[in-house]
Design an enzyme around this catalytic site. Structure first.
Site, mmCIF file in Angstrom:
data_model
loop_
_atom_site.group_PDB
_atom_site.id
_atom_site.type_symbol
_atom_site.label_atom_id
_atom_site.label_comp_id
_atom_site.label_asym_id
_atom_site.label_seq_id
_atom_site.Cartn_x
_atom_site.Cartn_y
_atom_site.Cartn_z
ATOM 1 N N ARG A 172 1.049 6.248 5.207
ATOM 2 C CA ARG A 172 1.820 6.235 3.945
ATOM 3 C C ARG A 172 1.030 5.493 2.864
ATOM 4 N NH1 ARG A 172 6.935 3.490 5.984
ATOM 5 N NH2 ARG A 172 7.641 3.507 3.838
ATOM 6 N N ARG A 178 11.847 -4.822 8.079
ATOM 7 C CA ARG A 178 12.923 -4.120 7.353
ATOM 8 C C ARG A 178 13.966 -3.565 8.323
ATOM 9 N NH1 ARG A 178 11.587 0.261 2.958
ATOM 10 N NH2 ARG A 178 10.277 1.110 4.602
ATOM 11 N N ARG A 227 5.652 11.555 -7.210
ATOM 12 C CA ARG A 227 4.625 10.986 -6.334
ATOM 13 C C ARG A 227 3.318 11.755 -6.415
ATOM 14 N NH1 ARG A 227 8.438 8.355 -2.538
ATOM 15 N NH2 ARG A 227 7.205 7.323 -0.955
ATOM 16 N N ARG A 263 13.535 2.020 10.348
ATOM 17 C CA ARG A 263 13.140 3.369 9.958
ATOM 18 C C ARG A 263 12.031 3.906 10.853
ATOM 19 N NH1 ARG A 263 12.497 3.492 3.461
ATOM 20 N NH2 ARG A 263 10.635 4.670 4.066
ATOM 21 N N LYS A 287 10.840 -1.421 -4.214
ATOM 22 C CA LYS A 287 11.447 -0.519 -5.206
ATOM 23 C C LYS A 287 12.932 -0.288 -4.918
ATOM 24 C CE LYS A 287 8.652 2.799 -3.938
ATOM 25 N NZ LYS A 287 7.886 2.133 -2.858
HETATM 26 P P1 AP5 Z 1 12.187 -1.905 0.055
HETATM 27 O O1 AP5 Z 1 12.952 -2.269 -1.167
HETATM 28 O O2 AP5 Z 1 12.870 -1.089 1.105
HETATM 29 O O3 AP5 Z 1 10.772 -1.255 -0.365
HETATM 30 P P2 AP5 Z 1 10.430 0.140 -1.010
HETATM 31 O O4 AP5 Z 1 9.377 -0.087 -2.047
HETATM 32 O O5 AP5 Z 1 11.665 0.854 -1.438
HETATM 33 O O6 AP5 Z 1 9.724 0.814 0.249
HETATM 34 P P3 AP5 Z 1 9.863 2.237 0.915
HETATM 35 O O7 AP5 Z 1 9.143 2.092 2.240
HETATM 36 O O8 AP5 Z 1 11.269 2.720 0.954
HETATM 37 O O9 AP5 Z 1 9.018 3.105 -0.041
HETATM 38 P P4 AP5 Z 1 8.376 4.420 0.240
HETATM 39 O O10 AP5 Z 1 8.017 4.839 -1.124
HETATM 40 O O11 AP5 Z 1 7.262 4.415 1.226
HETATM 41 O O12 AP5 Z 1 9.517 5.267 0.999
HETATM 42 P P5 AP5 Z 1 10.536 6.373 0.518
HETATM 43 O O13 AP5 Z 1 11.817 6.122 1.198
HETATM 44 O O14 AP5 Z 1 10.511 6.551 -0.958
HETATM 45 O O15 AP5 Z 1 11.652 -3.285 0.722
HETATM 46 C C1 AP5 Z 1 10.946 -3.286 1.946
HETATM 47 C C2 AP5 Z 1 11.388 -4.501 2.791
HETATM 48 O O16 AP5 Z 1 11.020 -5.709 2.128
HETATM 49 C C3 AP5 Z 1 12.918 -4.609 3.018
HETATM 50 O O17 AP5 Z 1 13.141 -5.133 4.301
HETATM 51 C C4 AP5 Z 1 13.388 -5.617 1.939
HETATM 52 O O18 AP5 Z 1 14.525 -6.338 2.374
HETATM 53 C C5 AP5 Z 1 12.164 -6.513 1.830
HETATM 54 N N1 AP5 Z 1 11.964 -7.030 0.475
HETATM 55 C C6 AP5 Z 1 12.011 -6.330 -0.686
HETATM 56 N N2 AP5 Z 1 11.710 -7.129 -1.735
HETATM 57 C C7 AP5 Z 1 11.451 -8.356 -1.201
HETATM 58 C C8 AP5 Z 1 11.076 -9.628 -1.759
HETATM 59 N N3 AP5 Z 1 10.885 -9.772 -3.089
HETATM 60 N N4 AP5 Z 1 10.901 -10.685 -0.939
HETATM 61 C C9 AP5 Z 1 11.081 -10.536 0.415
HETATM 62 N N5 AP5 Z 1 11.444 -9.369 1.008
HETATM 63 C C10 AP5 Z 1 11.618 -8.293 0.202
HETATM 64 O O19 AP5 Z 1 9.851 7.710 1.131
HETATM 65 C C11 AP5 Z 1 9.816 7.938 2.514
HETATM 66 C C12 AP5 Z 1 9.176 9.302 2.793
HETATM 67 O O20 AP5 Z 1 9.961 10.344 2.181
HETATM 68 C C13 AP5 Z 1 7.763 9.504 2.222
HETATM 69 O O21 AP5 Z 1 6.762 8.997 3.083
HETATM 70 C C14 AP5 Z 1 7.717 11.040 2.083
HETATM 71 O O22 AP5 Z 1 7.478 11.657 3.319
HETATM 72 C C15 AP5 Z 1 9.127 11.388 1.646
HETATM 73 N N6 AP5 Z 1 9.285 11.412 0.166
HETATM 74 C C16 AP5 Z 1 10.092 10.597 -0.588
HETATM 75 N N7 AP5 Z 1 9.976 10.881 -1.898
HETATM 76 C C17 AP5 Z 1 9.078 11.908 -1.977
HETATM 77 C C18 AP5 Z 1 8.504 12.634 -3.067
HETATM 78 N N8 AP5 Z 1 8.831 12.374 -4.337
HETATM 79 N N9 AP5 Z 1 7.615 13.608 -2.765
HETATM 80 C C19 AP5 Z 1 7.258 13.908 -1.499
HETATM 81 N N10 AP5 Z 1 7.750 13.240 -0.438
HETATM 82 C C20 AP5 Z 1 8.654 12.256 -0.657
#
Ligand code: AP5
Length: 214
Positions: A171, A127, A88, A160, A13
């Protein structure tokens, strides 16, 4: 165009939201990035959020809704926005609907990134993220030119805290239990769109543009 990106941890994402921002001028609003910045700066929000994030749990709804409201108010309507990681929970989705109603805005597409568990584990394990601006790399799939250094701003890359195997497992459980049910909310509103998010970054980007009709 205003978008929501749904998908499991590591679904891609953040990577795709940043590409749409660079290439189409949409504004990425990543709640994960906002929280990580707050943790780094050790603000009151950061200290509170950290305990949830390190365990792979969600930060309370009321906190998240307040953050998103503030960001949306600052976002220029013309460009369009991408909500990356919000809503979420059903409570967040309902609060967002109410907020957008007040701001006279709406969601055009809620995109569901679909990826196998095997791919997620490989993506999260490799990552690396840049300290200064959160640019995203992968040691195998999208490596930086110099190991450990961001191509774009020269800052160090780090792994991270929540990318440890036991936190990743939690997660993923939280995503299945609390976030997947939100997809139904957008299906019934006619804006749901599934995205096959397997393959290279550019392959996924091409499919994303097609899904969005760009
Ligand atoms: P990446 O693009 O970083 O993936 P992502 O889907 O953004 O993954 P996240 O882990 O950031 O999502 P998440 O929802 O768990 O975390 P968030 O930060 O929102 O890609 C991942 C890897 O793959 C990278 O190395 C990239 O280079 C590689 N890649 C990508 N596409 C590729 C492809 N096509 N081919 C090959 N490689 C590829 O949330 C973190 C924490 O914050 C949560 O656990 C929670 O505690 C809190 N939080 C955030 N938002 C909320 C909310 N709304 N409510 C409550 N808590 C929240």
């Amino acid at each position: 165009m205003n978008l929501i990106f749904f998908g499991p941890p590591g679904g891609g994402k953040g990577t795709q939201a940043r590409l749409l921002q660079q290439r189409r001028g949409m504004v990425q609003i990543s709640t994960g990035d906002i929280l990580r910045d707050a943790v780094e700066a050790a603000t009151e929000l950061g200290v509170r959020a950290r305990s949830y994030m390190d365990r792979g749990e969600l930060v309370p709804d009321a906190v998240m809704v307040g953050i998103v409201e503030e960001r949306l108010r600052l976002t220029d309507d013309a460009a369009g926005f991408i909500l990356d990681g919000f809503p979420r929970t059903l409570a967040q989705a309902e609060a967002l609907e109410e907020l957008l109603g007040r701001l006279r805005r709406r969601i055009h597409r809620a995109v569901d990134f679909q990826v196998s568990a095997e791919t997620l584990v490989r993506r999260l394990g490799g990552r690396r993220v840049c300290q200064a601006a959160g640019h995203i790399y992968h040691v195998e799939f999208t490596p930086p030119r110099r190991p450990g250094v961001c191509d774009l701003d020269g800052s160090p890359l780090y792994q991270r805290e929540d990318d440890r195997p036991e936190t990743i497992r939690r997660r993923m459980e939280v995503y299945r239990a609390q976030t997947e049910p939100v997809l139904e909310f957008y299906r019934t509103r006619g804006v749901y769109a599934a995205l096959d998010a397997e393959g290279t970054v550019e392959e996924v980007y091409a499919r994303l543009e097609a899904v969005l009709g760009l």
